[in-house]
Design a protein around this motif. Structure first.
Motif, mmCIF file in Angstrom:
data_model
loop_
_atom_site.group_PDB
_atom_site.id
_atom_site.type_symbol
_atom_site.label_atom_id
_atom_site.label_comp_id
_atom_site.label_asym_id
_atom_site.label_seq_id
_atom_site.Cartn_x
_atom_site.Cartn_y
_atom_site.Cartn_z
ATOM 1 N N ASP A 136 2.889 4.396 -7.898
ATOM 2 C CA ASP A 136 1.823 3.443 -8.260
ATOM 3 C C ASP A 136 2.165 2.688 -9.543
ATOM 4 N N LYS A 137 2.693 3.416 -10.520
ATOM 5 C CA LYS A 137 3.038 2.781 -11.803
ATOM 6 C C LYS A 137 4.115 1.707 -11.594
ATOM 7 N N ILE A 138 5.132 2.066 -10.834
ATOM 8 C CA ILE A 138 6.223 1.119 -10.579
ATOM 9 C C ILE A 138 5.693 -0.142 -9.888
ATOM 10 N N SER A 184 13.839 0.254 -6.580
ATOM 11 C CA SER A 184 14.594 -0.681 -5.735
ATOM 12 C C SER A 184 13.663 -1.392 -4.746
ATOM 13 N N VAL A 185 12.748 -0.627 -4.149
ATOM 14 C CA VAL A 185 11.824 -1.231 -3.173
ATOM 15 C C VAL A 185 10.901 -2.240 -3.873
ATOM 16 N N SER A 186 10.483 -1.905 -5.092
ATOM 17 C CA SER A 186 9.621 -2.850 -5.834
ATOM 18 C C SER A 186 10.369 -4.158 -6.073
ATOM 19 N N LYS A 187 11.671 -4.056 -6.312
ATOM 20 C CA LYS A 187 12.460 -5.258 -6.569
ATOM 21 C C LYS A 187 12.731 -6.036 -5.280
ATOM 22 N N THR A 188 12.830 -5.324 -4.138
ATOM 23 C CA THR A 188 12.941 -6.021 -2.847
ATOM 24 C C THR A 188 11.649 -6.809 -2.596
ATOM 25 N N THR A 189 10.519 -6.210 -2.972
ATOM 26 C CA THR A 189 9.228 -6.868 -2.769
ATOM 27 C C THR A 189 9.170 -8.212 -3.486
ATOM 28 N N LEU A 190 9.811 -8.290 -4.645
ATOM 29 C CA LEU A 190 9.790 -9.557 -5.389
ATOM 30 C C LEU A 190 10.510 -10.678 -4.642
ATOM 31 N N LEU A 191 11.507 -10.308 -3.818
ATOM 32 C CA LEU A 191 12.197 -11.337 -3.032
ATOM 33 C C LEU A 191 11.202 -11.959 -2.042
#
Ligand code: NAP
Length: 279
Positions: A136-138, A184-191
């Motif tokens: 959740d924090k990430i 990593s998944v949070s950063k994929t979400t930004l794409l």
């Protein structure tokens, strides 16, 4: 036709060549009259972005969680001749975000560029063993706050007649890094966020793009860059066999936020020394 007269030109050419000028002079003017907000910008990549945009003529608003960091960064940038204001802003705090925009408007009358750079990675663990609170924090900091900043910036950018939003993702968004699964998944979400917002607001003359840095030896990445073993493992995925510099990410952000990228929206540029980057 080549002549002796032309041969006498190189000296003059050298004097005028952009390669012979300081970074500030060579690039000055691309953001003249523009105002940029950069989050998480008191050190590392965010600081380099603020410095680059400021050196190219933008008035910059920097921010981070700790007042002493904000004060030190403002002092540093002002000593470079950059027009800058600093605000304490933890990106997950709604009052802080509101204040960030209010201060920007009161000091500079509005803004044209938002760079959403903040991210956390509070713990490392295999993705299916990650605590829900860590997940959740990430996602709260890395994704939801980025979305909320863009949401709040949108009406302000419309008032300016257009502008730019740049998100900071990561090479890990393409190639999940073990054991940084949730990050990593949070950063994929930004794409995906970049593409979704870009398409919706393209008619408002607002471009939305993203930069995915490779491994840059900042405090954030110290766990994978400081020890010899960590360094070797990290660089094994980097064809250039070196870490990136914050300035190399900043120059990519500056390109996307500038008119040099006027036909680019919804894109992510990977600046990662050739590291494999496909979803
Ligand atoms: P860094 O050098 O550790 O700097 C982090 C900055 O963020 C500091 O100014 C810190 O200041 C601020 N900050 C931290 N949490 C914040 C929050 N919740 N709200 C507002 N500010 C906050 O980190 P970095 O390496 O430059 O990372 C910047 C971005 O690049 C991140 O999005 C990261 O995911 C991305 N990235 C980094 C790498 C890398 O290898 N370094 C690779 C790919 C992507 P305070 O402590 O005062 O808040």
């Amino acid at each position: 036709m080549f002549s002796m007269k032309m041969m006498s030109k190189p000296n003059n050419f050298l004097k005028l060549s952009p390669y012979n000028l300081s970074a500030r002079d060579a690039h000055s003017g691309r953001f003249k009259g523009k105002v940029a907000i950069v989050t998480a910008s008191t050190e590392g990549i965010g600081f380099a972005i603020a410095k680059r945009l400021g050196n190219e003529g933008a008035s910059v608003v920097i921010s981070s969680r700790k007042e002493k960091n904000v004060e030190a960064a403002v002092k540093n940038l002002r000593s470079e001749g950059i027009t800058v204001e600093g605000v304490v802003c933890h990106v997950a705090n709604a009052d802080h975000r509101k204040n960030l925009f209010e201060v920007t408007k009161s000091k500079f009358g509005g803004f044209d560029i938002l760079v959403s750079n903040a991210a956390v990675n509070p713990a490392v663990s295999p993705i299916l063993e990650t605590d829900e609170a860590v997940w959740d924090k990430i996602f709260e900091i890395n994704v939801k706050s980025a979305w909320l900043l863009a949401k709040d910036a949108y009406p302000e950018l419309i008032k300016r007649g257009g502008g730019n939003i740049v998100f900071i993702s990561s090479i890990a968004g393409y190639q999940p890094m073990e054991p940084l699964g949730p990050y990593s998944v949070s950063k994929t979400t930004l794409l995906g966020l970049t593409k979704a917002i870009a398409n919706e607001i393209v008619h408002d003359k607002i471009r939305v793009n993203c930069v995915a840095p490779g491994i840059v030896a900042t405090k954030f990445a110290s766990a994978i860059t400081s020890s010899e073993a960590g360094k070797e493992k990290s660089l094994s995925i980097v064809p250039m066999k070196r870490f990136g510099k914050p300035e190399e990410i900043a120059s990519t952000v500056a390109f996307l936020a500038s008119d040099d990228a006027s036909y680019i929206t919804g894109e992510t540029i990977v600046a990662a020394g050739g590291a494999y980057a496909h979803l």
